[in-house]
Scaffold this active site. Structure first.
Site: not given
Lengths: 362, 315, 388
Positions: B49, B118
């Site tokens: 990321e 998530h």
């Protein structure tokens, strides 16, 4: 059991610590004028750097990281890059930046606490000083991606310190560059110390250059105090990248002759003997000796150069000290392309409560 | 669709992220794009990321317009270094010399039985960053229009896409390249008795609550904040001036949630219009639970209705 | 002549110790040559000469601890050295916005809006109206744009005849265009201590006169007043005390440290004469003169202005007979002396002219009884009326 991969790391040097040539001269070095030019640039940055430290010590500059000892690496790289390439510095590489057109005044402005220092008049496309360690490596990779997509013959070059090679961003950048064959060169300036942590405590790797192996890209060491070798190795890597040959990781070996910054006292953790040894092999000594022996330099020219550098530095300091301070509007005006509504009131409030006396505040 | 439009009309746009290429994105948000525009303009990145965010900074400062995807909001944290230290302040710290027209898209919120990490709603962290825009659409049509605006904006935008909307809502969206305005609320419903401010997937529960309240004769302004930072305070204040009552609804945890900022704004600029204390209906100050308890965490229409009743009840 | 001050040598260091000077007064120096070695909390630092010139004075000696920002060395030089901006704490507060209402208006900065509004009321007004069963729509709001304020509800409900007077604030543009002057130094200190007096003290005042006809010579009243107060404290120690209202306790002070009001062009300065009991008139006279001179020169040190146990205001040197001097806590008493005058007094059967001095003794009645105050005053008078 079969061996599926091996690696070797070379170290390159052209001019050793005694000013003796130990490898063939690269093309650019056949022109003594070019070498004198690099020597002058190294002198210039050293004179500037000493003045900057004094400015901090007299309360006229904020905390400042000195580049003492790194002149060969920094100038060698500046000379190897093309103007249209993009530099992603850390925060110490004034030699490279001055060569590329950043002004002394801009450097002083930044460390003097004024963002305008980052607004380089030249070169417009280089990255600004980067304090969060190793994050600049990814920026360089991103710029290289832009060049690649647009098929431009340009490269990005990122500096990293030996300490920075422990950061995740460093590995991620190498990995990305290798995976996408990006036109970027990473240069680790291994000056022995990450503030007070010696390289031996930073990693178990025998060399820092071999971290390239994990990313599948070439890694090479160079004597960072040998400006000829630095320029040669980096120049080669840039050309490879420029012609689609992908990235290279270069480890330049040198020594941080100064404290980490003016807020540090290296005598608390470094032996005097080690520093003394490092001074004996510092970059200016050998280069001066080389050009003197070649008849291209003498004491008179040395004094003249020092005087010239002094004057230039004094003029830049004078400009810096007399620069008009920014108004409080500067906190707002370049935050977005267009200032959002809710910030208009805040900008007005800041104007009213300005802490400065007599400074411009409209 | 918005990404396709911009990829087609702006050669500088590059879409990047994990699995956005051949796979079309885990929510199929980039489906078909790589086939259409090629692997240079729709790139699969390595699994990193910080890489996605950091290379976007490098690309954006050198002439490209990256539209990057972080696969789930729970994975945005490694990217925060680049977002906070560089992306949001590049224009500012170089006095406009270098700018950072990046869009980072990421799924937002829970409610779809996803695995752990998530289902996060961390917009407060992002809204606190000066120099950064944060946008959260509430329908496919507004997602289209707002994403176009975000991509076209010269400054960095975090584009939070509510996961429940990927699947729960079907909507015909004309592909006409028309952007919606950033920095503005959308008034989804009008009434005179109470102002309901919300965003993202919670607009579903909020609209449901408003419909049920109407049956009892209580009408509500339902305002979709849409751009979470900067906040369009005027629309909210105008509504509160009319209704005198405010309920803020968000899925994110209550403590220091964006509802606190909105409440502070109304307390500062609209206090004399208020006839009752402001109510916040928000996620509890606990970790987002795994999906078995998810529905107990996410504010329900019932909780919203009860909050409205509190504002009507008086002291 | 320029003074170079010790710079912040590293991110907020507060001070440094002088280890060794490398220059001396009278020496011509160039910029950047070694000037002084100092030791900070972090390191030994070499401070170079900031600019070319001649050293005129070293302002600190080896071994001295110098605070950041304090004078370090003086030069005779033309150039001015730029300095890093001060830290936030060092910067004097900016001029405050001229007027409270102005600030409130400015921070709100509302964009003009077309709004359909209901009745606008301050929440507490709304709540009170609710409690009283009043309809807001029947109440006229006296706030901006008809805003209903608490006072409006109170008056409407007949709870008070008129709104309570609001504290007056100087309007932002006085009629003659004069500019407000922020109180500083002695005036500021006076505003502070008199506010404390008003807020805390339960003052009471008793007045009387002392007859000075026995004095061989009139004049020089100050030392006699001081001596008299010292003497009175022996008779009635309760007026030489500190009162703590929080803990409801008092300290009877052993020594009499007398604060004496001095009127100077810069304002009221009140230096403290230490331990005045038992001192000779000559000693008191010269101490007082020294303090008065220092006050006029504005060179009184902080130690000379604090920690007093009793106060004297000899306002009679200017004008005034009796007054109501204000007790400054934590002390509990103050004597005011008015102008000495010849007055007609009755002695035996005759009316004669005597010099008399009017006295006003204020005391904090939380801590001092009327009896104690009057006994003290009587003792003051007795001492003043003595032959000198």
């Amino acid at each position: 059991m079969t061996i599926v991969a091996e690696f070797t790391i070379q170290r390159r040097q052209i001019l050793d610590a005694n000013a003796v040539l130990v490898a063939p001269l690269p093309r650019f070095a056949e022109d003594m004028g070019e070498i004198v030019k690099m020597y002058s640039a190294m002198t210039r940055v050293r004179v500037f750097d000493a003045k900057a430290v004094n400015l901090q010590r007299t309360g006229q500059l904020g905390t400042y990281p000195s580049s003492l000892g790194h002149e060969a690496t920094h100038v060698g790289i500046g000379a190897a890059m093309q103007p249209e390439d993009v530099l992603a510095p850390v925060y110490r590489e004034y030699g490279t930046q001055l060569w590329r057109g950043v002004t002394m005044r801009e450097i002083l402005a930044y460390w003097g606490g004024d963002e305008r220092g980052n607004d380089f008049a030249v070169p417009r496309h280089d990255f600004a000083w980067c304090v969060p360690i190793a994050t600049q490596a990814l920026h360089a990779a991103g710029a290289a991606m832009a060049f690649k997509l647009r098929r431009e013959p340009r490269c990005a070059l990122a500096y990293i310190g030996d300490g920075g090679t422990s950061e995740g961003a460093f590995y991620e950048a190498l990995n990305l560059a290798g995976a996408r064959a990006l036109p970027v060169v990473f240069v680790i300036v291994n000056n022995g110390w990450a503030i007070s942590v010696p390289v031996a405590h930073q990693t178990n790797a025998q060399t820092l250059a071999q971290k390239a192996v994990a990313a599948g890209i070439p890694g090479i060491q160079v004597d960072g105090n040998d400006v000829l070798a630095v320029r040669d190795v980096v120049g080669e890597a840039l050309e490879t990248a420029r012609h689609g040959g992908g990235p290279t990781l270069i480890e330049a070996l040198t020594y941080r002759l100064s404290d980490h910054t003016t807020a540090d006292d290296a005598s608390r953790y470094r032996a005097e003997a080690e520093v003394k040894q490092a001074w004996a092999i510092e970059p200016m000594l050998r280069l001066r000796e080389y050009i003197k022996r070649a008849g291209a330099w003498n004491d008179d020219r040395e004094s003249a150069l020092l005087q010239e550098c002094s004057h230039e530095v004094d003029a830049a300091v004078s400009e810096y000290l007399s620069d008009e301070p920014q108004s409080t509007d500067a906190m707002f005006d370049t935050l977005f392309a267009q200032l959002p509504d809710h910030l208009h009131a805040q900008r007005a409030t800041a104007r009213r409560y300005t802490a400065k006396r007599g400074g411009p505040s409209s | 669709m918005a990404q396709a439009w911009e990829l087609e009309h702006d050669a500088a746009v590059v879409v990047l992220g994990q699995d956005v290429g051949a796979n079309g994105g885990v929510f199929r948000a980039t489906a078909g794009l790589q086939a259409r525009f090629g692997a240079d303009r729709v790139q699969d990145t390595p699994l990193a990321e910080a890489t996605i965010a950091g290379m976007s900074v490098g690309m954006a400062t050198h002439g490209l317009k990256p539209v990057a995807e972080i696969q789930f909001m729970g994975f945005i944290y490694p990217a925060l270094d680049q977002i906070i230290n560089h992306m949001s302040r590049m224009r500012y710290r170089t006095r406009g010399r270098l700018t950072c027209p990046v869009v980072i898209r990421t799924p937002h919120g829970g409610g779809i039985h996803a695995p752990e990490h998530h289902s996060e709603s961390m917009e407060t962290l992002l809204c606190h960053i000066p120099g950064l825009r944060v946008v959260c659409p509430s329908t496919p049509a507004r997602a289209y229009g707002l994403l176009l605006a975000a991509i076209r904006d010269p400054d960095p935008v975090m584009f939070l896409e509510p996961v429940r909307l990927y699947r729960a809502v079907r909507q015909e969206v004309p592909d006409d390249g028309r952007a919606l305005p950033l920095d503005r609320c959308f008034v989804l419903r009008t009434g005179v008795d109470v102002t309901l401010v919300t965003w993202g997937a919670m607009t579903l529960e909020t609209l449901r609550a408003a419909a049920e309240l109407e049956g009892e004769g209580v009408t509500a302004d339902v305002i979709d904040l849409a751009t979470l930072s900067p906040i369009d305070a005027d629309t909210i204040l105008d509504s509160v001036a009319k209704t005198g009552r405010l309920v803020i609804v968000h899925e994110a945890a209550r403590n220091v949630g964006l509802g606190a900022e909105i409440a502070a704004i109304v307390a500062e600029h609209g206090l004399y219009d208020l006839q009752a204390p402001i109510q916040r209906v928000a996620g509890y100050d606990t970790i987002m639970p795994l999906f078995r308890l998810e529905q107990d965490y996410i504010p329900s229409a019932r909780r919203i209705i009860d909050a409205v009743r509190v504002t009507l009840a008086g002291p | 002549m320029s003074v170079f001050r010790l710079p912040d040598l590293g991110e907020g260091l507060a001070e440094a110790e002088i280890l060794e000077w490398h220059v001396q007064p009278g020496q011509r120096v160039c910029a950047d040559q070694p000037m002084v070695s100092v030791e900070t909390a972090k390191a030994v630092v070499e401070v170079p000469v900031p600019y070319a010139g001649t050293v005129t004075a070293l302002r600190a000696a080896v071994g001295d601890i110098v605070a950041t920002g304090a004078p370090l060395i003086e030069f005779d030089a033309g150039t001015v050295v730029g300095t890093m901006p001060a830290t936030v704490e060092e910067i004097a507060p900016a001029q405050p916005a001229a007027d409270v209402a102005d600030v409130a208006k400015a921070s709100a900065e509302p964009v003009p809006r077309d709004r359909q509004t209901r009745l606008r009321a301050v929440p507490v007004a709304r709540a009170l109206a609710n409690r009283l069963g009043l309809d807001l729509s029947g109440i006229t709001g006296s706030g901006p744009a008809g805003l209903i304020l608490l006072d409006d509800v109170i008056v409407h409900a007949g709870l008070r005849s008129a709104p309570a007077p609001r504290p007056s604030v100087i309007p932002s543009t006085p009629p003659d265009g004069a500019v407000p002057e922020a109180l500083r130094g002695a005036r500021r200190a006076m505003a502070h201590s008199m506010s404390a007096s008003r807020d805390q003290v339960s003052g009471s005042t008793v007045c009387d006169d002392a007859d000075l006809h026995a004095w061989r010579r009139q004049g020089d009243y100050m030392p006699r007043l001081i001596r008299a107060m010292g003497a009175a404290c022996r008779v009635e120690p309760a007026l030489n005390a500190w009162y703590d209202s929080v803990n409801q306790s008092r300290i009877l002070c052993k020594h009499v440290d007398l604060a004496v009001a001095v009127d100077t062009p810069a304002g009221l300065i009140v230096p403290v004469l230490r331990d005045v009991q038992g001192q000779s008139l000559d000693a008191l006279r010269s101490t007082m003169a020294a303090h008065k001179a220092a006050a006029h020169r504005r060179s009184s040190t902080p130690e000379e202005l604090t920690q007093f146990t009793l106060m004297l205001s000899n306002f009679g040197t200017l004008a005034g007979r009796y007054g109501v001097p204000l007790v400054v806590p934590p002390a509990v008493a103050i004597l005011g002396a008015g102008k000495v005058r010849q007055e007609a007094v009755v002695v035996g059967d005759a009316v004669v002219a005597h010099h008399r001095i009017p006295l006003s003794l204020s005391f904090d009645h939380r801590c001092v009884t009327g009896g104690e105050a009057c006994r003290f005053l009587a003792a003051v008078i007795e001492d003043l009326e003595k032959l000198d």
